[in-house]
Structures are given as structure tokens and as C-alpha cells.
Design a protein around this motif. Structure first.
Motif, PDB file in Angstrom:
ATOM      1  N   TYR A   1      71.758  74.795  61.352  1.00  0.00           N
ATOM      2  CA  TYR A   1      70.882  76.083  62.502  1.00  0.00           C
ATOM      3  C   TYR A   1      72.015  76.400  63.102  1.00  0.00           C
ATOM      4  N   LEU A   2      72.666  75.210  63.902  1.00  0.00           N
ATOM      5  CA  LEU A   2      74.349  75.322  64.809  1.00  0.00           C
ATOM      6  C   LEU A   2      74.874  76.271  63.851  1.00  0.00           C
ATOM      7  N   LEU A   3      75.529  75.635  62.978  1.00  0.00           N
ATOM      8  CA  LEU A   3      76.675  76.682  62.473  1.00  0.00           C
ATOM      9  C   LEU A   3      76.487  77.553  61.754  1.00  0.00           C
ATOM     10  N   VAL A   4      75.673  78.322  61.469  1.00  0.00           N
ATOM     11  CA  VAL A   4      74.750  79.330  60.982  1.00  0.00           C
ATOM     12  C   VAL A   4      74.481  80.578  62.416  1.00  0.00           C
ATOM     13  N   GLY A   5      73.659  79.834  63.256  1.00  0.00           N
ATOM     14  CA  GLY A   5      73.955  80.661  64.565  1.00  0.00           C
ATOM     15  C   GLY A   5      75.282  80.526  65.274  1.00  0.00           C
ATOM     16  N   GLY A   6      75.889  80.071  65.584  1.00  0.00           N
ATOM     17  CA  GLY A   6      77.116  80.006  65.712  1.00  0.00           C
ATOM     18  C   GLY A   6      78.571  81.212  65.773  1.00  0.00           C
ATOM     19  N   ILE A   7      78.474  80.740  64.116  1.00  0.00           N
ATOM     20  CA  ILE A   7      78.993  81.848  63.664  1.00  0.00           C
ATOM     21  C   ILE A   7      78.439  83.604  63.793  1.00  0.00           C
TER      22      ILE A   7
END
Length: 187
Positions: free
Chosen positions: A56-62
Motif C-alpha cells: 500500500y505504501l509503495l504503490v501509493g507513494g509511487i
């Protein structure tokens, strides 16, 4: 009157987006999605109880970084056009120059919709395991989540809820004020 409202909204958004403070705020806001992507990548394997939290953090951040970068590009481009005295005039044939770049606005819409749906999923993933064990239990080593990762995800969601509430409240205030002004203009 819908055309007048559309033009007023466009001028309002153009004024805000071309403001130097808005551009600086976007640069500052860029730190959040970048830190989300970094944290998600760093702790990708450190939350076996809910492995979708780092995702969630990785994709949301990108995707968030992409969205903010596009907003920065649009804002700096608008500032450049306004500095060259390119102003939308009532006599222009094309009163809505954004229509020429409608694909870009659809891209913003799609990214915003994706981020909103991802936010809802993130709420479910993070709060479905609210306050997990932060140290791997001896008898069940897969039932934990790294403390830094989990608290960062909760902080991101809390900040997102706050910003969303402020946006809704601000939009409601603008709507009420514009309705009052519109009613006063009709009298």
C-alpha cells in the motif's frame, strides 16, 4: 449559466495553481509520497501479518509522486504562461484552453480516482490488524508487523483523513458562500 460557472471555476483554479505559494506547498507535499514509497520498499518483507501494508505504501507513494509531479509541471507551466501575459480574455474564441489538453485532465482524474480507491483499501489493510505485535512472537513468527512501518502507515492514513476532511469542509464553505452570492446577484 453553467458556462459562466465553468469559466469562474477555471479562473479560480488557474489563479490558485499559478500562485508561487501553491508551487512551494506542492514541493513540500512531494516529501510524503516519496517517503511512503521509500518506507514501503524498505519494509516490504517486514509485515507478514498483513503483507499488503508495505505494498500500500509503495504503490501509493509511487502513484502519489507521479500525481504531485504532474501538478507541479502544470503549475509551473501556468506560471510561465502568466508571466508572458497570456491571459484568458472574454473575447477569446477558446474561452476554456484546458479543453485542448483534455487527455491530461483525464489522466489527473484517473490518478485521483486510483489514489482514492487505494486509500480506502489501505484503511482496510492497516486497520484490519490494528495494533499487531511489533516483535515476532516465538510461537507464531508470522503474526507481527514492524513497528516503524505500521505506525508510519497509520500516520499517513491519519494525515490523509485530516486533509480529506479539510477539503470537504472547505468545499462546503465555498459552495455555501457561492450560493449566497448567486442568490444575492439574482435579487
Amino acid at each position: 449559466m453553467p458556462g459562466g460557472l465553468e469559466k469562474a471555476c477555471h479562473q479560480c483554479i488557474s489563479t490558485i495553481a499559478s500562485n508561487a505559494c501553491f508551487v512551494c506547498a506542492l514541493f513540500a507535499f512531494l516529501a510524503l509520497p516519496l517517503s511512503m514509497a521509500f518506507t514501503g520498499m524498505k519494509f516490504l518483507e517486514d509485515c507478514p501479518i498483513q503483507p499488503l501494508i508495505p505494498l500500500y505504501l509503495l504503490v501509493g507513494g509511487i502513484i502519489g509522486t507521479l500525481k504531485v509531479s504532474l501538478l507541479l509541471y502544470d503549475s509551473t507551466r501556468m506560471r510561465r504562461l502568466l508571466s508572458k501575459a497570456v491571459v484568458i480574455d472574454d473575447d477569446d474564441d477558446d474561452e476554456y484552453p484546458w479543453r485542448r489538453n483534455v487527455h491530461k485532465y483525464y489522466l489527473h482524474l484517473i490518478l485521483s480516482l486510483f489514489l482514492f480507491l487505494w486509500f480506502i483499501l489501505g484503511n482496510y489493510w492497516v486497520f484490519s490488524v490494528y495494533l499487531p505485535d511489533f516483535i515476532p512472537p516465538f510461537q507464531h513468527p508470522q503474526g507481527y508487523c514492524d513497528k516503524t512501518l505500521y505506525l508510519f502507515a497509520v500516520g499517513v492514513l491519519a494525515l490523509s483523513h485530516t486533509v480529506l476532511a479539510l477539503l470537504i469542509l472547505g468545499s462546503a464553505c465555498v459552495y455555501v458562500c457561492s450560493r449566497g452570492r448567486f442568490a444575492a446577484d439574482e435579487d
